[in-house]
Design an enzyme around this catalytic site. Structure first.
Site, PDB file in Angstrom:
ATOM      1  N   TRP A 106      -8.547   3.609  -4.848  1.00  0.00           N
ATOM      2  CA  TRP A 106      -9.014   4.610  -3.878  1.00  0.00           C
ATOM      3  C   TRP A 106      -9.324   5.936  -4.549  1.00  0.00           C
ATOM      4  O   TRP A 106     -10.301   6.600  -4.219  1.00  0.00           O
ATOM      5  CB  TRP A 106      -8.009   4.762  -2.732  1.00  0.00           C
ATOM      6  CG  TRP A 106      -8.017   3.520  -1.889  1.00  0.00           C
ATOM      7  CD1 TRP A 106      -7.031   2.583  -1.807  1.00  0.00           C
ATOM      8  CD2 TRP A 106      -9.102   3.036  -1.085  1.00  0.00           C
ATOM      9  NE1 TRP A 106      -7.433   1.556  -0.989  1.00  0.00           N
ATOM     10  CE2 TRP A 106      -8.686   1.802  -0.529  1.00  0.00           C
ATOM     11  CE3 TRP A 106     -10.378   3.518  -0.768  1.00  0.00           C
ATOM     12  CZ2 TRP A 106      -9.502   1.042   0.316  1.00  0.00           C
ATOM     13  CZ3 TRP A 106     -11.190   2.756   0.075  1.00  0.00           C
ATOM     14  CH2 TRP A 106     -10.756   1.549   0.614  1.00  0.00           C
ATOM     15  N   ASP A 175      -5.337  12.670  -0.916  1.00  0.00           N
ATOM     16  CA  ASP A 175      -5.564  11.564   0.011  1.00  0.00           C
ATOM     17  C   ASP A 175      -4.207  10.913   0.269  1.00  0.00           C
ATOM     18  O   ASP A 175      -3.651  10.251  -0.603  1.00  0.00           O
ATOM     19  CB  ASP A 175      -6.545  10.562  -0.629  1.00  0.00           C
ATOM     20  CG  ASP A 175      -6.730   9.316   0.218  1.00  0.00           C
ATOM     21  OD1 ASP A 175      -6.079   9.182   1.271  1.00  0.00           O
ATOM     22  OD2 ASP A 175      -7.546   8.456  -0.177  1.00  0.00           O
ATOM     23  N   LYS A 199      -2.744   3.311   9.108  1.00  0.00           N
ATOM     24  CA  LYS A 199      -1.572   2.765   8.426  1.00  0.00           C
ATOM     25  C   LYS A 199      -0.295   3.307   9.073  1.00  0.00           C
ATOM     26  O   LYS A 199       0.446   2.549   9.674  1.00  0.00           O
ATOM     27  CB  LYS A 199      -1.607   3.089   6.935  1.00  0.00           C
ATOM     28  CG  LYS A 199      -2.745   2.359   6.222  1.00  0.00           C
ATOM     29  CD  LYS A 199      -3.337   3.191   5.151  1.00  0.00           C
ATOM     30  CE  LYS A 199      -4.680   2.787   4.634  1.00  0.00           C
ATOM     31  NZ  LYS A 199      -5.082   1.424   4.695  1.00  0.00           N
TER      32      LYS A 199
END
Ligand code: PMP
Length: 364
Positions: A106, A175, A199
Site C-alpha cells: 500500500w 495511511d 476495516k
C-alpha cells in the site's frame, strides 16, 4: 462453538467482519430510524435527523482518538486510494519533494501516485526483503526539508506494523487504513491521517481524513472541487451527497467502541488476540513461517506460510470446514492471512490456533 446468526469467523482483510451489536443496531436504521418513519438510507443528508447522526459520529471519533480542536475531521469518498492522489495534489508543490517510507504494497501505491504529481524521494523501501520488516531510524534517508513524509502504519497485505508512530520535523502523513482505532495514537504528531472505513470502522465507501489546520492552510486556494480539502472542510463533508449510510455505520462503531473501553481497551484485546495466533506459528517447529519479522508483527493482519502450496490449499479447506473463512493470503505473499480487526472475536483466534496445531501435528 456456534456464533450468533450462524455466522462464520470471517478473517477477510476488508470489507471484513463487523461487530454483531453494531449490525443489530443498524437494523433499526434500516426501516424506521427513531420514529422518523424512514431509513437512514432514505433521509435527506441536509435534514435535522441526519445532521445529528454525522455530528455525533464526529464527536464520538474525536473523543475516541483525542483529536485536538485544531484538527478537522472529514468523511469523504474515493477510498484511501484517492487520498494517495489528493495529498500530493494539494501538498506537493513545484520545486518541492515529498518523502515516502515504503514498508509494503500500500505504501508503494501511495508513492507511485505521488510520483505522477511531483518529485518523490524514496526514503525507505522494504522491497528487497519482500516487505517483511520496518526500517530503523538510521535506515530512513529523508530529503532536505521535505514537504511531508508519508508512511503506512500497518501494511495490510504483508502484515507489517510500526509498533510506534514515526516522528519527523516535517509534516507526517499517515495511511492508517488497517489499524486506525486499534491502538492509541497521538494525533498531534501527525498532520494528515487517512483511512478507508472498511476495516476498523464500518462498510466500504467512507474515507476518514483527519487534517491539521496548519496543513490545511497550505492547501491551494482553489482546486478541483471534489479534491479540495478546503472546500470539503467548509462544507463539513457535504460538498456533495456524503456516503450517508456508511457514516451512520461508522458512528455506530464509534459508539460501540466508547461503550467498550475505547481504544486502550481495544489495544489490550488486540494484543491478546494476535498473541494466540502468533503463538501457534512460533510453537509449530517451523511448520508455519511468519512473514513479518517478530518486532513488527501486525496485530491486525497475521501473515504466515506453510511448507507448500498444496498444504496451504489443504489448510484453507480444513479451516473452512471449521467455519473459518477468508484466510487465503494475498498472491504477493502467498500462504495465509488472518485479519483480526477490532470487531473480530477472540474465540475465532482460539479456533484458528487449535486448527493450526491440529493440522501441523497431522501433516508436519
Ligand atoms: N491503504 C491500506 C493500508 C489498505 O489496506 C487499503 C485497502 N486494503 C488501501 C490503502 C486502499 O483502500 P481503498 O480500497 O479504500 O482505496
Amino acid at each position: 462453538m456456534s456464533q450468533p446468526y450462524d455466522r462464520v469467523f470471517n478473517f477477510s482483510a476488508g470489507p471484513c467482519t463487523l461487530e454483531v451489536e453494531v449490525l443489530e443496531e443498524a437494523r433499526e436504521g434500516l426501516l424506521n430510524w427513531r420514529g422518523t418513519g424512514m431509513s437512514v438510507m432514505e433521509m435527506s443528508h441536509r435534514g435535522k435527523a441526519y445532521d445529528g447522526i454525522i455530528r455525533k459520529a464526529e464527536a464520538d471519533l474525536r473523543q475516541l482518538m483525542g483529536i485536538p480542536d485544531n484538527y478537522k475531521v472529514l468523511f469523504l469518498q474515493g477510498g484511501a486510494s484517492l487520498q494517495n492522489t489528493m495529498v500530493p495534489m494539494s501538498f506537493l508543490g513545484a520545486g518541492e519533494t515529498a518523502d515516502y517510507i515504503v514498508t509494503g504494497a500500500w505504501g508503494k501505491k501511495s508513492e507511485e501516485a505521488a510520483q505522477m504529481i511531483g518529485k518523490v524521494n524514496s526514503a525507505y523501501s522494504g522491497k528487497s526483503h519482500n516487505y517483511s520488516d520496518i526500517p530503523g531510524p538510521e535506515e530512513i534517508a529523508l530529503s532536505v526539508n521535505p514537504a511531508y513524509v508519508h508512511y503506512t502504519s500497518n501494511e495490510t497485505i504483508q502484515g507489517v506494523e510500526f509498533p510506534r508512530a514515526l516522528e519527523f520535523k516535517a509534516p507526517v502523513v499517515c495511511d492508517m487504513s488497517s489499524n486506525i482505532l486499534s491502538r492509541p495514537v497521538d494525533v498531534s504528531k501527525f498532520h494528515i491521517i487517512y483511512a478507508g472505513a472498511q476495516k476498523n470502522m464500518g462498510p466500504a465507501g467512507v474515507t476518514l481524513v483527519i487534517i491539521s489546520d496548519e496543513m490545511l492552510a497550505k492547501a491551494p486556494e482553489k482546486t478541483h472541487p471534489m479534491l479540495d480539502y478546503r472546500l470539503n472542510v467548509e462544507n463539513e463533508s457535504m460538498y456533495n451527497t456524503p456516503p450517508c449510510w456508511g457514516i451512520y455505520m461508522c458512528g455506530l462503531t464509534y459508539a460501540w467502541l466508547l461503550r467498550n473501553g475505547g481504544v486502550p481497551a481495544m489495544y489490550e484485546r488486540n494484543k491478546g488476540k494476535a498473541a494466540i495466533v502468533y503463538k501457534a506459528i512460533d510453537e509449530s517447529s517451523g511448520f508455519y513461517k511468519g512473514h513479518a519479522c517478530p518486532h513488527c508483527r501486525s496485530l491486525m493482519n497475521v501473515t504466515f506460510n506453510l511448507p507448500s502450496e498444496e498444504l496451504t490449499k489443504d489448510f484453507i479447506k480444513v479451516a473452512e470446514e471449521n467455519k473459518l473463512d477468508g484466510l487465503k493470503g494475498h498472491r504477493s505473499v502467498g500462504g495465509i492471512r488472518a485479519s483480526i480487526y477490532n470487531a473480530f472475536p477472540r474465540e475465532g483466534c482460539v479456533v484458528l490456533a487449535d486448527v493450526m496445531r491440529d493440522f501441523a501435528q497431522r501433516k508436519g
